[in-house]
Design a protein around this motif. Structure first.
Motif, PDB file in Angstrom:
ATOM      1  N   LEU A  35      -6.975  -4.089   7.267  1.00  0.00           N
ATOM      2  CA  LEU A  35      -5.629  -4.038   7.840  1.00  0.00           C
ATOM      3  C   LEU A  35      -4.552  -4.256   6.772  1.00  0.00           C
ATOM      4  O   LEU A  35      -3.508  -3.594   6.789  1.00  0.00           O
ATOM      5  CB  LEU A  35      -5.488  -5.082   8.945  1.00  0.00           C
ATOM      6  N   SER A  36      -4.809  -5.167   5.856  1.00  0.00           N
ATOM      7  CA  SER A  36      -3.831  -5.440   4.792  1.00  0.00           C
ATOM      8  C   SER A  36      -3.664  -4.222   3.889  1.00  0.00           C
ATOM      9  O   SER A  36      -2.543  -3.859   3.518  1.00  0.00           O
ATOM     10  CB  SER A  36      -4.265  -6.652   3.976  1.00  0.00           C
ATOM     11  N   ALA A  37      -4.780  -3.595   3.539  1.00  0.00           N
ATOM     12  CA  ALA A  37      -4.717  -2.393   2.703  1.00  0.00           C
ATOM     13  C   ALA A  37      -4.019  -1.262   3.450  1.00  0.00           C
ATOM     14  O   ALA A  37      -3.244  -0.492   2.854  1.00  0.00           O
ATOM     15  CB  ALA A  37      -6.124  -1.969   2.292  1.00  0.00           C
ATOM     16  N   TRP A  38      -4.274  -1.167   4.759  1.00  0.00           N
ATOM     17  CA  TRP A  38      -3.624  -0.120   5.555  1.00  0.00           C
ATOM     18  C   TRP A  38      -2.113  -0.331   5.596  1.00  0.00           C
ATOM     19  O   TRP A  38      -1.345   0.622   5.448  1.00  0.00           O
ATOM     20  CB  TRP A  38      -4.186  -0.125   6.978  1.00  0.00           C
ATOM     21  N   LEU A  39      -1.679  -1.589   5.776  1.00  0.00           N
ATOM     22  CA  LEU A  39      -0.239  -1.863   5.828  1.00  0.00           C
ATOM     23  C   LEU A  39       0.411  -1.573   4.482  1.00  0.00           C
ATOM     24  O   LEU A  39       1.495  -0.984   4.421  1.00  0.00           O
ATOM     25  CB  LEU A  39       0.006  -3.320   6.228  1.00  0.00           C
ATOM     26  N   PHE A  40      -0.249  -1.957   3.399  1.00  0.00           N
ATOM     27  CA  PHE A  40       0.283  -1.689   2.053  1.00  0.00           C
ATOM     28  C   PHE A  40       0.375  -0.182   1.812  1.00  0.00           C
ATOM     29  O   PHE A  40       1.392   0.320   1.304  1.00  0.00           O
ATOM     30  CB  PHE A  40      -0.614  -2.345   1.007  1.00  0.00           C
ATOM     31  N   GLY A  41      -0.675   0.542   2.185  1.00  0.00           N
ATOM     32  CA  GLY A  41      -0.660   1.998   2.027  1.00  0.00           C
ATOM     33  C   GLY A  41       0.406   2.648   2.883  1.00  0.00           C
ATOM     34  O   GLY A  41       1.070   3.601   2.448  1.00  0.00           O
ATOM     35  N   SER A  42       0.592   2.139   4.105  1.00  0.00           N
ATOM     36  CA  SER A  42       1.629   2.681   4.999  1.00  0.00           C
ATOM     37  C   SER A  42       3.013   2.494   4.406  1.00  0.00           C
ATOM     38  O   SER A  42       3.879   3.377   4.514  1.00  0.00           O
ATOM     39  CB  SER A  42       1.555   2.000   6.370  1.00  0.00           C
ATOM     40  N   ALA A  43       3.236   1.327   3.770  1.00  0.00           N
ATOM     41  CA  ALA A  43       4.532   1.079   3.137  1.00  0.00           C
ATOM     42  C   ALA A  43       4.810   2.103   2.043  1.00  0.00           C
ATOM     43  O   ALA A  43       5.926   2.635   1.932  1.00  0.00           O
ATOM     44  CB  ALA A  43       4.571  -0.336   2.566  1.00  0.00           C
ATOM     45  N   LEU A  44       3.791   2.418   1.247  1.00  0.00           N
ATOM     46  CA  LEU A  44       3.950   3.412   0.188  1.00  0.00           C
ATOM     47  C   LEU A  44       4.229   4.800   0.763  1.00  0.00           C
ATOM     48  O   LEU A  44       5.101   5.527   0.278  1.00  0.00           O
ATOM     49  CB  LEU A  44       2.689   3.454  -0.687  1.00  0.00           C
ATOM     50  N   VAL A  45       3.484   5.169   1.822  1.00  0.00           N
ATOM     51  CA  VAL A  45       3.645   6.491   2.433  1.00  0.00           C
ATOM     52  C   VAL A  45       5.026   6.643   3.054  1.00  0.00           C
ATOM     53  O   VAL A  45       5.713   7.655   2.851  1.00  0.00           O
ATOM     54  CB  VAL A  45       2.538   6.737   3.478  1.00  0.00           C
ATOM     55  N   TRP A  46       5.457   5.622   3.813  1.00  0.00           N
ATOM     56  CA  TRP A  46       6.761   5.698   4.467  1.00  0.00           C
ATOM     57  C   TRP A  46       7.893   5.720   3.443  1.00  0.00           C
ATOM     58  O   TRP A  46       8.884   6.438   3.604  1.00  0.00           O
ATOM     59  CB  TRP A  46       6.947   4.528   5.436  1.00  0.00           C
TER      60      TRP A  46
END
Length: 270
Positions: free
Chosen positions: A239-250
């Protein structure tokens, strides 16, 4: 590395100048500062009191106890206070400036246009109330008997930062539509509607459609659930990696849309 350091120092000086301007302006209108600080404080108090009333009639909501929910809502308020304090006024002023042609001012500034347009103004009242939101998180953690390590606190701060980046990116992307549309009105109301979902546990979204929309596609739920869960339930790498990746994508999406819109901008002088 030396060039990067010089660039970062340059932008730090620009931001510091904007911060001084905002603080000076706030000191000139102290009445507004105190009124808005009290309004935000009242809004935060209402959220906490609502939880207290609800938990008079139930022991848990989607598996979350009273103080776990207080910690979740405190995290949501902390992210929103940072967003409002550092970026809100500048981003929503950007839409009006694009329509009026006053956006020319940012084109003439000595820095990246998106940076200049979204960081020019601070709201000290929101930044002041971020301390209150942090106190709510600390109080809830104390009531839960949590004793997070320095590493957990650092990861929590990183996840909160990712949440701020995601909210910032969604707002910039939305307001950038003003480059194509005659008006971007209604974005503010839509944003506040979406943030209402950020104060709910992820487990409360049971339908596939609602999970896909509000949990994964528009991660307004995850930006608060991931950091709060990190303190309550422990570190979850996925979940932490997903949130970090989502921040980069957005953020990348916001930069792309903003720059594409900037090419369409017709200045007041043209």
């Amino acid at each position: 590395r030396r060039r990067l350091k010089i660039i970062m120092l340059h932008y730090a000086k620009i931001w510091a100048a904007s911060a001084r301007y905002s603080i000076t302006r706030t000191l000139m209108f102290r009445g507004d500062f105190f009124v808005w600080s009290l309004v935000e404080l009242f809004w935060m108090a209402v959220n906490i009191l609502t939880i207290t009333v609800i938990y008079e009639h139930t022991q848990s909501i989607a598996g979350w106890t009273k103080y776990q929910m207080v910690l979740l809502v405190g995290t949501s308020m902390l992210i929103q206070r940072f967003l409002m304090g550092f970026f809100w006024s500048s981003i929503f002023e950007m839409g009006r400036n694009i329509r009026s042609g006053n956006f020319d001012f940012y084109l003439a500034q000595p820095g990246n246009v998106m940076f200049m347009a979204t960081t020019r103004k601070l709201d000290p009242d929101s930044l002041l109330n971020s301390l209150v939101a942090a106190a709510v998180v600390i109080y809830a953690a104390h009531q839960l008997g949590l004793d997070p390590s320095a590493g957990q606190i650092a990861l929590y701060a990183l996840m909160v930062l990712c949440g701020v980046v995601i909210h910032y990116s969604i707002l910039v992307l939305s307001i950038s539509l003003a480059f194509w549309l005659t008006s971007a009105q209604g974005i503010e109301g839509l944003y506040f509607t979406l943030t209402e979902f950020s104060r709910l546990p992820r487990a409360a979204f049971t339908g596939i459609a609602t999970q896909m929309l509000f949990v994964w596609l528009l991660p307004v739920v995850m930006v608060t659930n991931v950091p709060a869960s990190l303190l309550v339930q422990g570190f979850d790498l996925t979940l932490s990696a997903w949130l970090f990746g989502s921040a980069l994508v957005w953020f990348a999406a916001a930069v792309f849309v903003f720059n594409r819109g900037l090419r369409r901008y017709t200045s007041a002088s043209s």
